[in-house]
Design a protein around this motif. Structure first.
Motif, short mmCIF file in Angstrom:
data_model
loop_
_atom_site.label_atom_id
_atom_site.label_comp_id
_atom_site.label_asym_id
_atom_site.label_seq_id
_atom_site.Cartn_x
_atom_site.Cartn_y
_atom_site.Cartn_z
N PRO A 114 2.46 17.11 -36.82
CA PRO A 114 1.94 16.93 -35.46
C PRO A 114 1.46 15.50 -35.28
O PRO A 114 0.88 14.91 -36.18
CB PRO A 114 0.76 17.92 -35.40
CG PRO A 114 1.01 18.90 -36.50
CD PRO A 114 1.73 18.15 -37.57
N LYS A 115 1.71 14.94 -34.12
CA LYS A 115 1.33 13.55 -33.85
C LYS A 115 -0.17 13.33 -34.03
O LYS A 115 -0.61 12.29 -34.55
CB LYS A 115 1.75 13.15 -32.44
CG LYS A 115 3.25 13.00 -32.25
CD LYS A 115 3.75 11.67 -32.79
CE LYS A 115 5.20 11.43 -32.39
NZ LYS A 115 5.68 10.11 -32.84
N ASP A 116 -0.97 14.29 -33.60
CA ASP A 116 -2.42 14.14 -33.71
C ASP A 116 -2.86 14.04 -35.16
O ASP A 116 -3.82 13.34 -35.49
CB ASP A 116 -3.14 15.31 -33.04
CG ASP A 116 -3.02 15.27 -31.52
OD1 ASP A 116 -2.61 14.20 -31.01
OD2 ASP A 116 -3.33 16.27 -30.86
N PHE A 117 -2.15 14.75 -36.05
CA PHE A 117 -2.52 14.73 -37.47
C PHE A 117 -2.33 13.34 -38.07
O PHE A 117 -3.06 12.93 -38.96
CB PHE A 117 -1.71 15.76 -38.25
CG PHE A 117 -1.98 15.75 -39.72
CD1 PHE A 117 -3.13 16.34 -40.22
CD2 PHE A 117 -1.12 15.13 -40.61
CE1 PHE A 117 -3.41 16.31 -41.59
CE2 PHE A 117 -1.38 15.10 -41.96
CZ PHE A 117 -2.53 15.70 -42.45
N LEU B 233 -3.06 10.61 -36.83
CA LEU B 233 -4.25 9.80 -36.57
C LEU B 233 -5.34 10.07 -37.60
O LEU B 233 -6.23 9.25 -37.80
CB LEU B 233 -4.78 10.09 -35.16
CG LEU B 233 -3.84 9.75 -34.01
CD1 LEU B 233 -4.42 10.25 -32.69
CD2 LEU B 233 -3.59 8.24 -33.93
N LEU B 234 -5.27 11.24 -38.26
CA LEU B 234 -6.27 11.61 -39.26
C LEU B 234 -5.80 11.35 -40.68
O LEU B 234 -6.59 11.49 -41.62
CB LEU B 234 -6.62 13.10 -39.11
CG LEU B 234 -7.28 13.53 -37.79
CD1 LEU B 234 -7.38 15.05 -37.73
CD2 LEU B 234 -8.65 12.90 -37.63
#
Length: 323
Positions: free
Chosen positions: A147-150, A152-153
């Motif tokens: 996932p794209k959001d992951f 960032l983490l």
């Protein structure tokens, strides 16, 4: 103390898994198929970006595969053909783009000492230059895209970015996730009418479909195939099912936070190793993310693990990379 991203990630997932992998130094005798395919493609990428003969490397890996026991080869399937088909599709997908880049370094395997004395081992798959500057690239062979959001983490590439800057790779613009699905494009089957399937659900790419048409001695410009080829080509340009590259810049606040958390992880590991106790953090994902599930359960219930270890595991070599 020497730490790597793999060690830190394993510890944060489950300290008991860290104990099995890095303290007891156990590893499964047999890898999962998707890991074998990912390792094969990763080795071809390393040779390719070094400007060497990747076909010779493939032949070398194939010879090694052919020396396996028959039951091992049966379990892995036609791994050489799968790896070759996947890698060729990768080259067709990124060939023109990569011609515009200049590879600076590959497989940068180094250890740097952090200000607090912690030694951090890292391996950067590739550092390349485009018209704007340098990018740090990590090849990720995975069953499905992250996932794209992951992203960032994700701590790994942030830490590698920090290390690369400390080594003098500048101006370093950011990091790039180079995702490769650990599944080769499927070869479409032949229908009863003698033509290839044109079903929407075929998990293949343009190049594999085109090659299969030609292998059958049929005409790819036929009106039977043109709509399917056009569909696959358009998907190849916008939303490939097999390859994806995502770039992210890295700013100083993110880097400071990730490096501080790495130090905190090192402190926790030291304390657990001194006590000789490693807690378990079980959840449903243990079934597909842990190579030590049965061993963990047996040990927890007081069973004898010696025979299980002897049958299913081997000792990691002393000088083996931490990953």
């Amino acid at each position: 103390m020497r730490l790597s991203n793999s060690k830190a990630k394993t510890w944060n997932r489950c300290p008991k898994q860290y104990d099995f992998k890095y303290v007891q130094k156990l590893r499964p005798k047999r890898k999962k198929v998707h890991l074998e395919l990912g390792t094969w493609v990763h080795e071809l990428l390393m040779v390719y970006y070094d400007g060497e003969d990747w076909k010779a490397k493939h032949r070398q890996l194939k010879a090694k595969f052919n020396n396996l026991f028959e039951e091992e080869k049966e379990e892995l399937g036609d791994l050489p053909a799968e790896a070759l088909r996947l890698f060729k599709s990768y080259l067709r997908h990124y060939g023109k783009e990569d011609e515009e880049h200049r590879t600076i370094d590959t497989e940068v395997d180094e250890i740097i000492e952090l200000p607090n004395g912690l030694r951090f081992q890292f391996i950067i798959d590739r550092i390349y230059e485009d018209r704007d500057g340098l990018w740090l690239q990590d090849h990720k062979a995975i069953s499905k895209f992250m996932p794209k959001d992951f992203m960032l983490l994700d701590a790994q590439l942030t830490r590698y970015f920090y290390c690369a800057e400390k080594m003098g790779y500048t101006p370093l613009l950011g990091v790039e996730f180079n995702e490769i699905r650990t599944k080769a494009p499927s070869i479409p089957h032949v229908n009863q009418d003698g033509f290839l399937s044109r079903a929407q659900k075929i998990d293949t790419d343009y190049w594999t479909y085109l090659k299969t048409i030609k292998d059958l001695g049929q005409n790819p410009k036929s009106k039977i195939y043109l709509p399917k080829l056009r569909e696959l080509w358009e998907r190849e340009q916008t939303d490939s099912r097999f390859f994806r590259r995502s770039r992210l810049p890295k700013d100083k606040p993110v880097t400071r936070t990730m490096m501080r958390e790495l130090t905190d992880t090192a402190v926790e590991i030291r304390q657990a190793e001194k006590r000789g106790r490693f807690r378990r953090t079980p959840d449903k994902s243990c079934q597909w993310t842990c190579d030590y599930l049965d061993l963990c359960v047996t040990e927890l219930h007081g069973g004898n693990t010696d025979s299980m270890i002897k049958m299913h595991y081997e000792q990691r070599k002393r000088n083996e990379e931490d990953g």
